[in-house]
Design a protein around this motif. Structure first.
Motif, PDB file in Angstrom:
ATOM      1  N   ASP A  17       0.806  -1.175   0.032  1.00  0.00           N
ATOM      2  CA  ASP A  17      -0.109  -0.021  -0.002  1.00  0.00           C
ATOM      3  C   ASP A  17       0.800   1.273  -0.036  1.00  0.00           C
ATOM      4  O   ASP A  17       1.582   1.647   1.136  1.00  0.00           O
ATOM      5  CB  ASP A  17      -0.926   0.142   1.299  1.00  0.00           C
ATOM      6  CG  ASP A  17      -1.665   1.101   1.427  1.00  0.00           C
ATOM      7  OD1 ASP A  17      -1.653   2.038   0.332  1.00  0.00           O
ATOM      8  OD2 ASP A  17      -2.760   1.311   2.114  1.00  0.00           O
ATOM      9  N   PRO A  18       0.904   1.971  -1.073  1.00  0.00           N
ATOM     10  CA  PRO A  18       1.590   3.199  -1.087  1.00  0.00           C
ATOM     11  C   PRO A  18       1.648   4.069  -0.020  1.00  0.00           C
ATOM     12  O   PRO A  18       2.428   4.677   0.384  1.00  0.00           O
ATOM     13  CB  PRO A  18       1.582   3.787  -2.497  1.00  0.00           C
ATOM     14  CG  PRO A  18       0.911   2.791  -3.255  1.00  0.00           C
ATOM     15  CD  PRO A  18       0.062   1.992  -2.412  1.00  0.00           C
ATOM     16  N   GLU A  19       0.576   4.159   0.667  1.00  0.00           N
ATOM     17  CA  GLU A  19       0.252   5.057   1.760  1.00  0.00           C
ATOM     18  C   GLU A  19       1.053   4.664   3.068  1.00  0.00           C
ATOM     19  O   GLU A  19       1.146   5.474   4.003  1.00  0.00           O
ATOM     20  CB  GLU A  19      -1.370   5.337   2.135  1.00  0.00           C
ATOM     21  CG  GLU A  19      -2.152   5.941   1.007  1.00  0.00           C
ATOM     22  CD  GLU A  19      -3.539   5.772   1.639  1.00  0.00           C
ATOM     23  OE1 GLU A  19      -3.900   5.526   2.663  1.00  0.00           O
ATOM     24  OE2 GLU A  19      -4.421   6.661   0.975  1.00  0.00           O
ATOM     25  N   ASP A  20       1.473   3.417   3.118  1.00  0.00           N
ATOM     26  CA  ASP A  20       2.401   3.013   4.072  1.00  0.00           C
ATOM     27  C   ASP A  20       3.934   3.028   3.943  1.00  0.00           C
ATOM     28  O   ASP A  20       4.612   2.577   4.528  1.00  0.00           O
ATOM     29  CB  ASP A  20       1.946   1.405   4.483  1.00  0.00           C
ATOM     30  CG  ASP A  20       0.586   1.073   4.737  1.00  0.00           C
ATOM     31  OD1 ASP A  20      -0.014   2.193   5.316  1.00  0.00           O
ATOM     32  OD2 ASP A  20       0.094   0.084   4.615  1.00  0.00           O
ATOM     33  N   ASP A  22       7.442   5.286   2.936  1.00  0.00           N
ATOM     34  CA  ASP A  22       8.087   6.640   2.902  1.00  0.00           C
ATOM     35  C   ASP A  22       8.476   6.914   1.475  1.00  0.00           C
ATOM     36  O   ASP A  22       9.243   6.032   0.942  1.00  0.00           O
ATOM     37  CB  ASP A  22       9.089   6.697   4.075  1.00  0.00           C
ATOM     38  CG  ASP A  22       8.469   6.440   5.451  1.00  0.00           C
ATOM     39  OD1 ASP A  22       7.299   6.909   5.735  1.00  0.00           O
ATOM     40  OD2 ASP A  22       8.978   5.479   6.171  1.00  0.00           O
ATOM     41  N   GLN A  23       8.638   8.166   1.102  1.00  0.00           N
ATOM     42  CA  GLN A  23       9.172   8.595  -0.192  1.00  0.00           C
ATOM     43  C   GLN A  23      10.635   8.340  -0.033  1.00  0.00           C
ATOM     44  O   GLN A  23      11.325   9.003   0.861  1.00  0.00           O
ATOM     45  CB  GLN A  23       8.820   9.741  -0.698  1.00  0.00           C
ATOM     46  CG  GLN A  23       9.067  10.441  -2.020  1.00  0.00           C
ATOM     47  CD  GLN A  23       8.237   9.988  -2.901  1.00  0.00           C
ATOM     48  OE1 GLN A  23       6.902   9.905  -2.713  1.00  0.00           O
ATOM     49  NE2 GLN A  23       8.850   9.572  -4.237  1.00  0.00           N
ATOM     50  N   ASP A  34      11.048  -0.408   3.048  1.00  0.00           N
ATOM     51  CA  ASP A  34       9.543   0.186   3.061  1.00  0.00           C
ATOM     52  C   ASP A  34       9.442   1.643   2.382  1.00  0.00           C
ATOM     53  O   ASP A  34       9.150   2.609   3.016  1.00  0.00           O
ATOM     54  CB  ASP A  34       9.006   0.336   4.480  1.00  0.00           C
ATOM     55  CG  ASP A  34       9.079  -1.066   5.273  1.00  0.00           C
ATOM     56  OD1 ASP A  34       8.768  -1.905   4.581  1.00  0.00           O
ATOM     57  OD2 ASP A  34       9.691  -0.990   6.506  1.00  0.00           O
ATOM     58  N   LEU A  36       8.948   4.382  -1.171  1.00  0.00           N
ATOM     59  CA  LEU A  36       8.339   4.675  -2.332  1.00  0.00           C
ATOM     60  C   LEU A  36       9.163   5.369  -3.189  1.00  0.00           C
ATOM     61  O   LEU A  36       9.551   6.265  -3.236  1.00  0.00           O
ATOM     62  CB  LEU A  36       7.022   5.337  -2.220  1.00  0.00           C
ATOM     63  CG  LEU A  36       6.017   5.752  -3.277  1.00  0.00           C
ATOM     64  CD1 LEU A  36       5.647   4.414  -3.957  1.00  0.00           C
ATOM     65  CD2 LEU A  36       4.783   6.876  -3.159  1.00  0.00           C
ATOM     66  N   ASP A  38       9.715   6.617  -6.834  1.00  0.00           N
ATOM     67  CA  ASP A  38       9.124   6.955  -7.876  1.00  0.00           C
ATOM     68  C   ASP A  38       9.577   7.998  -8.830  1.00  0.00           C
ATOM     69  O   ASP A  38      10.138   9.223  -8.124  1.00  0.00           O
ATOM     70  CB  ASP A  38       7.789   7.516  -7.425  1.00  0.00           C
ATOM     71  CG  ASP A  38       6.911   8.010  -8.509  1.00  0.00           C
ATOM     72  OD1 ASP A  38       6.942   7.413  -9.446  1.00  0.00           O
ATOM     73  OD2 ASP A  38       5.923   8.905  -8.455  1.00  0.00           O
ATOM     74  N   ARG A  56       8.465  -0.291  -3.418  1.00  0.00           N
ATOM     75  CA  ARG A  56       7.563  -0.161  -4.671  1.00  0.00           C
ATOM     76  C   ARG A  56       8.432   0.938  -5.434  1.00  0.00           C
ATOM     77  O   ARG A  56       8.549   2.170  -5.011  1.00  0.00           O
ATOM     78  CB  ARG A  56       6.075   0.581  -4.514  1.00  0.00           C
ATOM     79  CG  ARG A  56       5.115   0.341  -5.646  1.00  0.00           C
ATOM     80  CD  ARG A  56       3.756   0.685  -5.237  1.00  0.00           C
ATOM     81  NE  ARG A  56       2.858   0.367  -6.281  1.00  0.00           N
ATOM     82  CZ  ARG A  56       2.548   1.006  -7.117  1.00  0.00           C
ATOM     83  NH1 ARG A  56       2.651   2.385  -7.121  1.00  0.00           N
ATOM     84  NH2 ARG A  56       1.752   0.731  -8.214  1.00  0.00           N
TER      85      ARG A  56
END
Length: 222
Positions: A17-20, A22-23, A34, A36, A38, A56
């Motif tokens: 889940d992208p909301e979980d 950290d960028q 954990d 993101l 992008d 992700r």
């Protein structure tokens, strides 16, 4: 985690889940967890004994990366460029990889377990001593003009892939599911195909391969 089935192969894959997450934009000397990731560019970076876990990765430029003795675990990778990269001695486990480019990438002593490659490009890629330790599937991938040597790929699913001009040398593919894949101009000793699963529509390609490999001369009756 979620399960996905390809033919007779069942894979355990991440469900992030992208909301979980950290960028993450910068690559440090520490493991990445954990995150993101992008649209970042880590082109040409050197990674040694680093792990990327639970991340992700989307739209990233990882071309020409050199990665040794690390791990990629529980990750989702989409629309990313890994062309020209060199991956040596790493473990890839419980990962989903879609729409990603591995053109000219070198995989050396890589271990795969519960990995799905979907709609990826492996043209001109080199796989040397790659082994599967669990369920692995390639679906709708382009694998043409590549070179695979001394790989242990028993039971892998290669469904609806383009294997044109792929060269296999001393590879174990027993139990591999090649149904729906294009075998035209596949270059391999017939022993490498021992025990593979094919569809009836592929028998003509197999016959052509056998004729070429055995140098059988086919002539019209006089």
């Amino acid at each position: 985690m979620r399960t996905t089935t390809v033919g007779d192969v069942t894979l355990l894959l991440p469900d992030l889940d992208p909301e979980d997450l950290d960028q993450v934009s910068d690559l440090s000397d520490d493991d990445v967890r954990d995150g993101l990731v992008d649209g970042v560019s880590w082109r040409g970076e050197q990674l040694a004994e680093q792990s990327i876990r639970g991340c992700r990765i989307t739209g990233a430029d990882l071309g020409e990366v050199s990665w040794q003795a690390g791990a990629l675990y529980g990750c989702e990778i989409a629309g990313t460029d890994l062309s020209g990269a060199t991956l040596t001695g790493i473990s890839i486990e419980r990962c989903s990889v879609t729409g990603t480019r591995f053109t000219g990438t070198r995989f050396i002593d890589v271990r795969l377990k519960d990995v799905l490659f979907d709609r990826c490009r492996f043209d001109y890629a080199t796989l040397n001593r790659v082994s599967v330790a669990g369920s692995v599937a390639f679906t709708n991938c382009t694998l043409g003009h590549g070179s695979w040597s001394s790989c242990r790929l028993s039971g892998v699913a290669l469904r609806s892939c383009d294997l044109s001009d792929l060269e296999l040398e001393s590879c174990r593919l027993d139990g591999a599911d090649l149904r729906g894949s294009r075998l035209h101009h596949l270059r391999t000793p017939l022993d490498n195909l021992h025990g593979v699963v094919l569809g009836e529509d592929q028998l003509s390609d197999l016959t052509r391969l056998a004729v070429e490999t055995l140098r059988i001369v086919v002539q019209a009756e006089v």
